[in-house]
Design a protein around this motif. Structure first.
Motif, PDB file in Angstrom:
ATOM      1  N   GLY A   1       2.872  55.746  41.418  1.00 42.92           N
ATOM      2  CA  GLY A   1       3.655  56.298  42.517  1.00 42.92           C
ATOM      3  C   GLY A   1       5.079  56.581  42.076  1.00 42.92           C
ATOM      4  N   ASP A   2       6.044  56.018  42.805  1.00 39.69           N
ATOM      5  CA  ASP A   2       7.457  56.236  42.495  1.00 39.69           C
ATOM      6  C   ASP A   2       8.023  55.204  41.534  1.00 39.69           C
ATOM      7  N   VAL A   3       7.204  54.270  41.082  1.00 42.74           N
ATOM      8  CA  VAL A   3       7.684  53.143  40.271  1.00 42.74           C
ATOM      9  C   VAL A   3       7.168  53.293  38.843  1.00 42.74           C
ATOM     10  N   SER A   4       8.041  52.990  37.866  1.00 37.82           N
ATOM     11  CA  SER A   4       7.649  53.096  36.451  1.00 37.82           C
ATOM     12  C   SER A   4       8.228  51.943  35.645  1.00 37.82           C
ATOM     13  N   PHE A   5       7.501  51.584  34.563  1.00 35.88           N
ATOM     14  CA  PHE A   5       7.895  50.505  33.658  1.00 35.88           C
ATOM     15  C   PHE A   5       7.890  51.072  32.234  1.00 35.88           C
ATOM     16  N   LEU A   6       8.880  50.686  31.420  1.00 38.40           N
ATOM     17  CA  LEU A   6       8.932  51.115  30.022  1.00 38.40           C
ATOM     18  C   LEU A   6       8.867  49.891  29.132  1.00 38.40           C
ATOM     19  N   LEU A   7       7.826  49.829  28.284  1.00 39.29           N
ATOM     20  CA  LEU A   7       7.616  48.708  27.368  1.00 39.29           C
ATOM     21  C   LEU A   7       7.850  49.211  25.952  1.00 39.29           C
ATOM     22  N   THR A   8       8.863  48.661  25.262  1.00 40.77           N
ATOM     23  CA  THR A   8       9.331  49.246  23.997  1.00 40.77           C
ATOM     24  C   THR A   8       8.996  48.424  22.765  1.00 40.77           C
ATOM     25  N   GLY A   9       8.176  47.377  22.893  1.00 45.51           N
ATOM     26  CA  GLY A   9       7.833  46.595  21.713  1.00 45.51           C
ATOM     27  C   GLY A   9       9.060  45.962  21.087  1.00 45.51           C
ATOM     28  N   ASP A  10       9.191  46.112  19.753  1.00 44.06           N
ATOM     29  CA  ASP A  10      10.337  45.544  19.026  1.00 44.06           C
ATOM     30  C   ASP A  10      11.235  46.638  18.467  1.00 44.06           C
ATOM     31  N   VAL A  35      11.965  49.881  35.491  1.00 44.24           N
ATOM     32  CA  VAL A  35      11.962  48.552  34.868  1.00 44.24           C
ATOM     33  C   VAL A  35      11.849  48.736  33.359  1.00 44.24           C
ATOM     34  N   LEU A  36      12.764  48.100  32.618  1.00 43.04           N
ATOM     35  CA  LEU A  36      12.759  48.189  31.153  1.00 43.04           C
ATOM     36  C   LEU A  36      12.446  46.829  30.550  1.00 43.04           C
ATOM     37  N   LYS A  37      11.393  46.783  29.729  1.00 38.44           N
ATOM     38  CA  LYS A  37      11.166  45.610  28.878  1.00 38.44           C
ATOM     39  C   LYS A  37      12.007  45.838  27.630  1.00 38.44           C
ATOM     40  N   VAL A  38      13.093  45.084  27.482  1.00 37.39           N
ATOM     41  CA  VAL A  38      14.095  45.317  26.434  1.00 37.39           C
ATOM     42  C   VAL A  38      13.475  45.123  25.057  1.00 37.39           C
ATOM     43  N   ARG A  77      23.621  52.055  23.865  1.00 36.62           N
ATOM     44  CA  ARG A  77      24.077  52.649  25.122  1.00 36.62           C
ATOM     45  C   ARG A  77      23.457  54.021  25.358  1.00 36.62           C
ATOM     46  N   GLU A  78      23.271  54.819  24.294  1.00 35.13           N
ATOM     47  CA  GLU A  78      22.644  56.127  24.444  1.00 35.13           C
ATOM     48  C   GLU A  78      21.222  56.000  24.977  1.00 35.13           C
ATOM     49  N   PHE A  79      20.515  55.008  24.484  1.00 31.63           N
ATOM     50  CA  PHE A  79      19.150  54.775  24.943  1.00 31.63           C
ATOM     51  C   PHE A  79      19.140  54.333  26.409  1.00 31.63           C
ATOM     52  N   LEU A  80      19.993  53.400  26.751  1.00 30.50           N
ATOM     53  CA  LEU A  80      20.051  52.916  28.128  1.00 30.50           C
ATOM     54  C   LEU A  80      20.464  54.018  29.099  1.00 30.50           C
ATOM     55  N   ASP A  81      21.350  54.909  28.633  1.00 31.72           N
ATOM     56  CA  ASP A  81      21.734  56.047  29.481  1.00 31.72           C
ATOM     57  C   ASP A  81      20.539  56.944  29.773  1.00 31.72           C
ATOM     58  N   ALA A  82      19.617  57.054  28.810  1.00 26.47           N
ATOM     59  CA  ALA A  82      18.442  57.899  28.992  1.00 26.47           C
ATOM     60  C   ALA A  82      17.400  57.228  29.890  1.00 26.47           C
ATOM     61  N   VAL A  83      17.306  55.905  29.796  1.00 31.18           N
ATOM     62  CA  VAL A  83      16.305  55.185  30.582  1.00 31.18           C
ATOM     63  C   VAL A  83      16.781  54.939  32.016  1.00 31.18           C
ATOM     64  N   THR A  84      18.065  54.637  32.174  1.00 33.57           N
ATOM     65  CA  THR A  84      18.677  54.302  33.470  1.00 33.57           C
ATOM     66  C   THR A  84      17.879  53.243  34.241  1.00 33.57           C
ATOM     67  N   PRO A  85      17.669  52.076  33.637  1.00 31.80           N
ATOM     68  CA  PRO A  85      16.857  51.056  34.320  1.00 31.80           C
ATOM     69  C   PRO A  85      17.621  50.418  35.483  1.00 31.80           C
ATOM     70  N   ALA A  86      16.873  50.043  36.493  1.00 24.27           N
ATOM     71  CA  ALA A  86      17.437  49.254  37.591  1.00 24.27           C
ATOM     72  C   ALA A  86      17.182  47.766  37.393  1.00 24.27           C
ATOM     73  N   VAL A  87      16.129  47.458  36.630  1.00 28.61           N
ATOM     74  CA  VAL A  87      15.747  46.074  36.347  1.00 28.61           C
ATOM     75  C   VAL A  87      15.427  45.988  34.862  1.00 28.61           C
ATOM     76  N   GLN A 105      24.255  45.133  31.171  1.00 25.80           N
ATOM     77  CA  GLN A 105      24.923  44.898  32.445  1.00 25.80           C
ATOM     78  C   GLN A 105      25.687  46.113  32.955  1.00 25.80           C
ATOM     79  N   GLU A 106      25.866  47.123  32.090  1.00 29.48           N
ATOM     80  CA  GLU A 106      26.471  48.368  32.566  1.00 29.48           C
ATOM     81  C   GLU A 106      25.494  49.166  33.442  1.00 29.48           C
ATOM     82  N   HIS A 107      24.200  48.856  33.323  1.00 26.25           N
ATOM     83  CA  HIS A 107      23.185  49.578  34.090  1.00 26.25           C
ATOM     84  C   HIS A 107      22.467  48.684  35.081  1.00 26.25           C
ATOM     85  N   VAL A 108      22.367  47.405  34.762  1.00 30.92           N
ATOM     86  CA  VAL A 108      21.541  46.490  35.549  1.00 30.92           C
ATOM     87  C   VAL A 108      22.418  45.396  36.146  1.00 30.92           C
TER      88      VAL A 108
END
Length: 816
Positions: free
Chosen positions: A708-717, A737-740, A751-761, A784-787
């Motif tokens: 639906g409107d919700v998405s999760f990104l899992l980035t491994g290592d 939601v970003l799994k860091v 920061r460039e990556f986080l700007d592209a993902v724009t996670p809320a959690v 903490q600049e995004h979350v």
């Protein structure tokens, strides 16, 4: 009772010699004085007991002196020397955990660079399987009778906080340890053929339980049935300790005593007391139990004591049971004086003695008010009366064993549970049923996994009762009282008071005063016999438990994404609205992920739709090995790369042997899970990753889970280089939601990556107090600049973090 007194004196001599420095000449003079005293008392026709006691004490002390200095041996001269090679044979059954193991090696040869030389002694070794061993052998990688060559330094064991570890090992004949040496398997099968067969049977039963019973009930079954405690969760072990039920998990006289007396009652009911045939079944059951537990020292000693008890019944001398038990204990201590200081030996002796002396009077005390007749006393007994009698026997056994072992638990663990007796009374009556159910599941699983699954449900139900009672009481605050240095005084005071009570009762009996049983009999109340049959009640309760479990396990039509607390590693479990399952990585703990699956899946479900390995590092793959072994996996998604490690080799062998379809992950792949749930592979193409600082980490499979409107990104290592390639690839990575990546290390979360993902959690999966310092402060500041701070979750602080969504709203719950 003279035999018991002399046995006690002999044991006292061993204890005194261990605690005090007494010279051999001094002991010899005491022995001579004792012998002269015997001669003098004999000539005067006086009691020889005082002089015999002196001789027995001296004999015990001399037995200790004959052992020589503890903790010394040829290997001590090689501690700290490098280079060093040592060759020897594995003795005992190694304790395996994933690709690692702890074992005892009987050293035979040693090489310090000048050639091989003979040596003797035992070494406690902690080691990991090599890549070659993982390629050539099925787990467990180290077995009884293996001849190993190890390269690494020998060292002395170091004291642990609050525990004299060197003395503990020295009592087992071990004064040297070796940690994670290079290892080579030279030969196998050099031990006893009998023990090799026995440990093989034990391994097959343990594996069968793992396949047919969910966790943690499978690990509890291994502890109760086989004496294997490696798989028990730390939190559960702490719960058992806090509730005063730790002894339930250790095979000792408590378990053997309960099995003995219950089987004895059933055997008497079935065969009567004629021709002593009723003793055969209990003896067989006790030794069968000892056998399947691997004939561990604790189980063997308990079985010997139980056999002595049965022998006293056989010769028609029930009153000689206590002296016989004391004599048997003294013989075992004489053979190996160090056994006197073994906690399991002390618990076994105390439990069997308590059951042998207290269980019958306690049972009569419980039965008298309700006019419950003894077995064989009334041929017209109904099933309800028989069941009530057995219930009284079980409670009496529990109380007798608890009363006898409570001070030992307080002494050794310096902790007393204020609810220990009550918790034990609730769980011990169920112990025989649990052990029988686990044994049936294990044996049937060896013959047929399908049959094992059916009986595994019964084992799961019965064992869940045990874990639920212990876990529930463990949540009560203030249930454990630390005894500290008062423990020895409390223990001696307790046993002193018990001895005084026994003497007082014996004196009262001589005066022929009315017993408590006679007083209670005058106020007895008949037990109603017109009740539902006991077997129907048990069947109904089991079916009700299974039905409620199945109902509560049904999918709730929402997407669940759980980031499992696997320690210093990654692991996630996804359940779709219709109940399909996806496992992404498994962490470094072999059992953390299968425990998470068992807690979130119906107990009879042994299938997983998809397993994803993001990359082959140990902190991601080890937990998946048990998932592949215990569950039928339909599809494996991975990005296969050249990487040599024992866990990855084990993974490759398991994948090749499984029936799972294997798919190589590529950017742009989309897997529809139904219900509108999509797994999208958004990994950057290989051309953008060439020459990065960590090719293995940066080639992690990156997944975007969409519902639906919700998405999760899992980035491994993934490191910063991989993140930059991911941004450059223009893949759809914007997510709620970003799994860091890489546990929040300094090299991830640019920061460039986080700007592209724009996670809320954001979720960071890391272990408590890990040696890498994850997560790094710089990564936390960037996140903490995004979350918001309250939406940044660390598994090291919050435990497992689970998200639930209907595709529009997002809910989150944490373990802590």
């Amino acid at each position: 009772m003279r035999l018991l007194t002399l046995a006690a004196a002999f044991v006292a001599g061993i204890w005194l010699a261990d605690r005090l420095a007494i010279s051999v000449p001094g002991l010899s003079l005491l022995a001579l004085a004792g012998l002269l005293g015997i001669a003098l008392l004999f000539s005067l026709r006086r009691s020889l007991l005082p002089a015999l006691l002196v001789v027995a004490i001296v004999a015990g002390a001399l037995r200790v002196e004959a052992l020589g200095p503890r903790g010394e041996g040829p290997l001590l001269a090689y501690h700290g020397r490098v280079p060093l090679q040592i060759e020897g044979v594995v003795v005992g059954d190694p304790r395996s955990r994933g690709v690692a193991a702890t074992l005892r090696l009987r050293a035979e040869r040693i090489n310090t660079g000048d050639g091989w030389a003979g040596t003797t002694g035992e070494v406690l070794v902690t080691l990991r399987a090599s890549v070659e061993l993982a390629r050539s052998r099925e787990p467990p990688y180290f077995r009884y009778g293996d001849r190993l060559q190890l390269r690494g330094p020998l060292a002395s064991p170091q004291p642990l906080e609050g525990f004299d570890y060197p003395t503990y090992l020295a009592r087992q004949g071990i004064s040297s340890v070796m940690a994670f040496p290079e290892v080579a398997l030279v030969a196998e099968g050099e031990g006893s053929a009998f023990y090799g067969w026995l440990y093989g049977v034990r391994r097959r039963l343990a594996r069968s339980l793992e396949q047919v019973v969910p966790e943690p009930q499978a690990s509890v079954g291994q502890a109760l049935l086989l004496g294997i405690r490696d798989g028990l969760p730390d939190r559960m072990v702490e719960d058992f300790r806090d509730t005063g039920t730790s002894h339930v998990l250790a095979i000792s006289g408590l378990h053997v005593g309960i099995m003995l007396f219950l089987s004895l009652g059933v055997s008497i009911a079935a065969l009567g007391r004629r021709h002593h045939l009723y003793l055969l079944a209990p003896a067989t059951l006790v030794w069968l139990y000892a056998l399947i537990s691997g004939l561990s020292p604790s189980a063997t000693r308990a079985a010997i004591m139980a056999s002595v008890y049965l022998l006293a019944l056989l010769v028609g001398r029930p009153r000689s049971i206590l002296p016989a038990l004391g004599f048997a204990a003294a013989v075992m201590v004489a053979i190996d004086p160090e056994v006197l200081f073994s906690v399991s030996f002390q618990l076994s002796f105390a439990a069997v003695t308590g059951i042998a002396t207290l269980a019958q009077p306690m049972s009569r005390l419980l039965k008298t008010p309700f006019s419950i007749s003894e077995v064989g006393g009334d041929s017209g007994q109904s099933a309800v009366t028989w069941l009530a009698a057995r219930g009284a026997d079980l409670i009496a056994l529990t109380m007798a064993a608890t009363v006898a072992t409570l001070p030992l638990v307080a002494f050794h663990f310096e902790r007393v549970s204020l609810i220990g007796v009550m918790t034990t009374l609730l769980v011990l009556p169920a112990l025989p049923l649990i052990v029988v159910a686990q044994a049936m599941a294990a044996l049937s699983g060896v013959a047929s996994v399908s049959l094992g699954h059916a009986l595994g449900l019964l084992a799961w139900v019965t064992t869940s009762y045990l874990t639920a009672v212990v876990g529930g009481f463990a949540k009560v605050p203030g249930i454990a009282l630390e005894t500290g240095r008062l423990a020895p005084f409390l223990a001696w005071g307790y046993y002193g008071a018990a001895a005084a009570a026994i003497v007082a009762l014996a004196y009262a009996r001589r005066l022929r005063r009315p017993s408590v049983f006679q007083v209670l009999r005058t106020a007895s109340v008949p037990l109603a016999d017109k009740m539902v049959p006991w077997w129907l009640v048990g069947l109904a309760l089991s079916l009700a438990a299974l039905s409620w479990t199945a109902a509560l396990s049904l999918p709730d039509k929402r997407l669940h994404v759980a980031f499992v607390d696997v320690g210093q590693g990654d692991g996630a479990f996804i359940t779709t609205p219709s109940g399909r399952q996806v496992v992404v990585d498994g962490g470094p703990d072999p059992l953390a992920m299968v425990r998470a699956l068992a807690a979130r899946m119906p107990p009879g479900d042994r299938t997983v739709d998809i397993v994803v390995l993001t990359h082959p590092h140990a902190d991601h793959v080890i937990g998946l090995l048990e998932v592949l072994r215990r569950y039928e996996v339909a599809l494996v998604l991975e990005r296969q790369i050249a990487y040599d490690s024992p866990p990855h080799e084990a993974w490759r062998r398991l994948v090749e042997r499984s029936a799972a379809r294997v798919v190589q992950a590529e950017a742009g792949q989309v897997i529809s899970m139904g219900d509108g749930v999509i797994l999208r592979v958004v990994s950057p193409p290989a051309r953008l990753l060439r020459g990065t600082a960590s090719d293995v980490d940066n080639t992690s499979v990156v997944l975007r889970v969409e519902y639906g409107d919700v998405s999760f990104l899992l980035t491994g290592d993934m490191f910063e280089e991989g993140e930059a390639a991911l941004v450059e690839s223009a893949a759809p990575i914007d997510s709620d939601v970003l799994k860091v990546g890489h546990h929040g290390s300094r090299n991830s979360s640019s920061r460039e990556f986080l700007d592209a993902v724009t996670p809320a959690v954001a979720i960071i999966s890391a272990g408590q107090d890990n040696r890498f310092g994850h997560p790094h402060s710089e990564s936390l500041l960037a996140l903490q600049e995004h979350v918001a701070e309250e939406l940044l979750f660390l598994t090291s602080d919050r435990g497992t973090v689970e998200f639930v969504t209907d595709g529009h709203r997002l809910e989150v719950s944490t373990e802590r």
